[in-house]
Design an enzyme around this catalytic site. Structure first.
Site, PDB file in Angstrom:
ATOM      1  N   LYS A 183       0.824  -1.207   0.000  1.00 51.45           N
ATOM      2  CA  LYS A 183       0.000   0.000   0.000  1.00 51.45           C
ATOM      3  C   LYS A 183       0.866   1.268   0.000  1.00 51.45           C
ATOM      4  O   LYS A 183       2.073   1.203   0.175  1.00 51.45           O
ATOM      5  CB  LYS A 183      -0.923  -0.009   1.230  1.00 51.45           C
ATOM      6  CG  LYS A 183      -1.922  -1.158   1.216  1.00 51.45           C
ATOM      7  CD  LYS A 183      -2.877  -1.024   0.058  1.00 51.45           C
ATOM      8  CE  LYS A 183      -4.044  -1.964   0.058  1.00 51.45           C
ATOM      9  NZ  LYS A 183      -3.775  -3.382   0.250  1.00 51.45           N
TER      10      LYS A 183
HETATM   11  C1  PLP Z   1     -10.009  -3.082  -1.863  1.00 51.18           C
HETATM   12  C2  PLP Z   1      -9.406  -3.812  -0.694  1.00 51.18           C
HETATM   13  N1  PLP Z   1     -10.189  -4.128   0.338  1.00 51.18           N
HETATM   14  C3  PLP Z   1      -9.713  -4.783   1.406  1.00 51.18           C
HETATM   15  C4  PLP Z   1      -8.391  -5.143   1.484  1.00 51.18           C
HETATM   16  C5  PLP Z   1      -7.916  -5.914   2.677  1.00 51.18           C
HETATM   17  O1  PLP Z   1      -6.936  -5.293   3.397  1.00 51.18           O
HETATM   18  P1  PLP Z   1      -5.956  -6.175   4.327  1.00 51.18           P
HETATM   19  O2  PLP Z   1      -5.076  -6.964   3.426  1.00 51.18           O
HETATM   20  O3  PLP Z   1      -5.232  -5.144   5.125  1.00 51.18           O
HETATM   21  O4  PLP Z   1      -6.821  -7.023   5.167  1.00 51.18           O
HETATM   22  C6  PLP Z   1      -7.522  -4.822   0.441  1.00 51.18           C
HETATM   23  C7  PLP Z   1      -6.108  -5.216   0.498  1.00 51.18           C
HETATM   24  O5  PLP Z   1      -5.376  -5.319  -0.414  1.00 51.18           O
HETATM   25  C8  PLP Z   1      -8.045  -4.154  -0.697  1.00 51.18           C
HETATM   26  O6  PLP Z   1      -7.267  -3.870  -1.749  1.00 51.18           O
END
Ligand code: PLP
Length: 393
Positions: A183
């Site tokens: 990110k």
């Molecule tokens: C659009 C979206 N939603 C949710 C997530 C989930 O985040 P995490 O990996 O921190 O749980 C991501 C992660 O890449 C994402 O791109």
């Protein structure tokens, strides 16, 4: 094996390292001051009254849905073209994800399709700023207001982006950011909920901490008889979705560089655009009028004549050159769980399916050199030419 030029790479400097080492030396690895500092910083960037740190973006989405009381019997409308966690969080809350198709420019959910999917069971729209693009967020908000349902922003890909000057994270009743290492800023793993709703923030704080009172203090653990008191009293069924202090300290350091990191990503996007624009087989992403992208990834698309198999061969070829490349994203409705539990099939969302079989995410991270970029562009060009040659044979 790792690619020589990977798809993404976290941008970690000495200040980040010093901040994390400081926490290690302090001995306070959880429930310390860093979580609150990081929360304040994200609250400032988004202009929201409350920020609640948690262990991942997925955890944040699950917390928000649960805190809103969304569960079995409820429907949540969401785009099929996203990372699977968007819809998984809805299932985790016990509700039904109702997918909608996307429009081809921003790759965000088509507002008309959202409106058509709303029923009397719909409790929320869970909208995604795909790849950091906030297009339509204001329209989604109007739709949610009209139907008296909640708008939740899955802003996991969009920290720092803006639509007509309004920051990503300030459109929804609540928004959730993610800080996985690919990110814009990272905490290793981590997430952040932002909202102006006092009650919702309190609920999220309680739920992330095993259901303790939102202001429960670890120092007040004594007494309480059978029901417990202070730290050992639990007001509701909760989770352990807390953010640890090492992650929060990294977040505090990373967010102090957010603007620079976003600028560097914009510069890379401009360079890629310059190099790839003339390529007639490629559709290059761009930011429409009024959109300040927070570039999460750089995803190019092959023209309509290319098949999924051809795209996959191009990706494999790039890996042979030690260049990272990936199909972002396979449609969620076609993943096994969603086919089996909700009966979704190929052909249900033709725009998203057509886009998703022709996307290629290419390496994208601050620190890439001009030479890296040239190498990626020529590897991509070469693999497309090979594919075209084999088509002619
Ligand atoms: C659009 C979206 N939603 C949710 C997530 C989930 O985040 P995490 O990996 O921190 O749980 C991501 C992660 O890449 C994402 O791109």
């Amino acid at each position: 094996m790792l690619d020589e030029i990977p798809l993404s790479k976290p941008c970690i400097d000495d200040h980040d390292i010093d901040m994390v080492v400081g926490v290690l030396k302090s001995g306070r690895l959880s429930l310390g001051p860093m979580q609150e500092r990081f929360e304040r910083a994200v609250g400032n960037v988004t202009g929201r009254r409350h920020a609640v740190a948690c262990s991942s973006g997925t955890a944040g989405l699950h917390l928000v849905l649960t805190a809103m009381g969304i569960g079995p019997g409820d429907e949540v409308v969401t785009p099929t073209f996203s990372f699977v966690a968007s819809a998984n969080s809805i299932c985790m809350a016990g509700a039904k994800p109702v997918f909608v198709d996307i429009e081809t420019k921003s790759l965000n959910a088509d507002p008309e399709k959202i409106e058509a999917a709303i029923t009397n069971k719909t409790k929320a729209i869970l909208a995604v700023e795909c790849f950091g693009n906030p297009t339509h967020m204001d329209t989604y908000r109007r739709i949610a207001e009209k139907h008296e349902i909640k708008l939740i922003e899955d802003a996991c890909e969009g920290l720092g982006g803006k639509l007509r000057g309004v920051p990503i994270g300030s459109f929804g009743h609540a928004a959730v950011f993610g800080f996985y290492p690919n990110k814009q800023i990272t905490t290793g793993e981590g997430g952040m909920i932002v909202t102006d709703d006092d009650h919702l923030a309190e609920r999220c704080m309680s739920l992330r901490n095993q259901g303790r009172a939102s202001k429960a203090d670890a120092k007040t653990s004594a007494g309480g008889g059978a029901l417990g008191s202070g730290w050992m009293a639990f007001e509701r069924l909760g989770f352990n979705y807390r953010m640890n202090e090492l992650s929060a300290a990294l977040g505090v350091s990373q967010i102090s560089k957010l603007h620079r990191l976003i600028e560097q990503r914009q510069e890379l996007a401009d360079l890629y655009t310059e190099r790839l624009m003339g390529h007639t087989d490629l559709i290059i992403p761009n930011a429409p009028e009024g959109v300040d992208m927070s570039w999460f990834v750089f995803v190019v698309r092959l023209g309509a004549t290319y098949t999924r198999t051809e795209r996959d061969r191009i990706i494999e070829g790039m890996h042979r050159h030690d260049v990272g490349a990936a199909p972002y994203f396979p449609c969620i409705h076609l993943q096994k769980h969603y086919r089996e539990h909700f009966g979704y099939r190929e052909g249900d969302f033709p725009v998203a399916e057509s886009v998703s079989q022709r996307t290629i995410a290419i390496p994208f991270y601050p620190g890439m050199t001009g030479r890296d970029l040239d190498f990626v562009a020529s590897s991509l060009g070469l693999m497309i030419s090979r594919e075209n040659l084999s088509k002619r044979d």
